[in-house]
Enzyme design. Structure first.
Site: not given
Length: 332
Positions: A145, A284, A311
């Site tokens: 991320s 995601d 995610h």
């Protein structure tokens, strides 16, 4: 990037055999004099590393032992290493030496109240300070991320120190992130979507209804599809430093208003020549097609998409995620 609102002492047995002691030592860091860590003691792999020219310290922890070394960059900005704890169940057993690291302002690291520190260039230099402090070279940098964004930036400046790069669940620009988040929002029931847009128009991101929509209708789809969420995920969210998150990301997951809002590196991906794995997932908040496209724009990269993941695919697509990750890490 995700949103929303920690001295265990052990006593050594005096009669430990020499072989048992050697085994214990092999699994733990014995610190050397550096003025920061207690010298000559076993610390369970924990080492505090000086950053910002020695003004502050960040927490790191080595787990496992092997020739392949991986430094983990957690997401946020402002979260902690905790949600990456799934790594411990897979990497060390595969002979991979991994390093947790709480970025400055996060988790077990120093938490200065200084907004001037919460910038992308400063964090890039912090990663380099951590690399030097741990004595890493020709290592794999893993970023998830926001950590993936940070990994891209570090690679563009310091890739000579890397043997590999993993960009997990992060696209190469904020515009493409926002486009896909809009697609996800539009899957909400019309009434809920209208309420969400009304809240966003007011900027009322602390409202109970905004919290409910996020936690009950969006995050269970795009953030982590397990029920209940793993404890490590909940801890990382509870321990988040929202001052950092708000300054760099903004108040909302869906509107980037912080100092990362203009971040775009699509045109720079060609300059990342180290072997790279981009990882994404069907559900995601990052568009899986963007994850695939990133790999085509780097000279030595490939991508993998997890059909059942979101995610936090290291949790909700765990078997496939770690199979692909370990395979990449072991390739030369």
């Amino acid at each position: 990037m995700i949103n929303r609102r920690a001295f265990l002492a052990s006593t050594a047995v005096a009669t430990l055999s020499t072989s048992a002691l050697a085994a214990t030592v092999s699994e733990a860091t014995i610190t050397k004099p550096d003025g920061i860590n207690p010298p000559g003691v076993r610390t369970g792999g924990v080492r505090m590393v000086p950053v910002v020219g020695g003004k502050y310290k960040v927490w790191t922890k080595k787990v496992g032992h092997g020739p392949i070394k991986v430094l983990l960059l957690h997401g946020g900005p402002g979260f902690t290493h905790e949600y990456l704890e799934a790594m411990e169940s897979f990497l060390p057993q595969a002979g991979i030496e991994m390093y947790y690291y709480d970025q400055l302002g996060c988790g077990n690291s120093d938490q200065p109240d200084d907004p001037s520190l919460w910038t992308l260039p400063r964090y890039v230099e912090e990663v380099e300070e951590v690399r030097k402090g741990l004595g890493l070279d020709k290592f794999v940098l893993y970023g998830h991320s926001w950590g993936g964004l940070l990994g891209i930036e570090y690679s563009l400046k310091y890739q000579q120190h890397l043997s590999g790069l993993v960009i997990s669940n992060m696209t190469a620009g904020i515009e493409s992130l926002l486009r896909h988040l809009e697609v996800i929002k539009n899957t909400l029931p019309p009434k809920t979507l209208a309420t969400l847009k009304e809240i966003e128009a007011k900027g009322d991101y602390d409202s109970p209804e905004y919290e409910r929509i996020m936690m009950e209708e969006l995050y269970p789809v795009m953030l982590c599809r397990l029920q209940p969420w793993p404890d490590a995920v909940g801890r990382a969210i509870r321990h988040a430093n929202l001052k950092i998150y708000n300054q760099m990301q903004g108040k909302s997951e869906f509107m980037v208003t912080g100092n990362l809002k203009d971040w775009e590196r699509w045109d720079q991906l060609k300059n990342i020549k180290v072997r790279t794995l981009t990882m994404g997932a069907k559900y995601d908040e990052m568009d899986p097609e963007d994850i695939k496209r990133m790999a085509t724009m780097m000279p030595n990269a490939r991508s993998v998409i997890f059909e059942n993941g979101s995610h936090l695919a290291m949790w909700d697509a765990q078997a496939e995620y770690f199979s692909a990750l370990i395979k990449f890490l072991k390739q030369r």
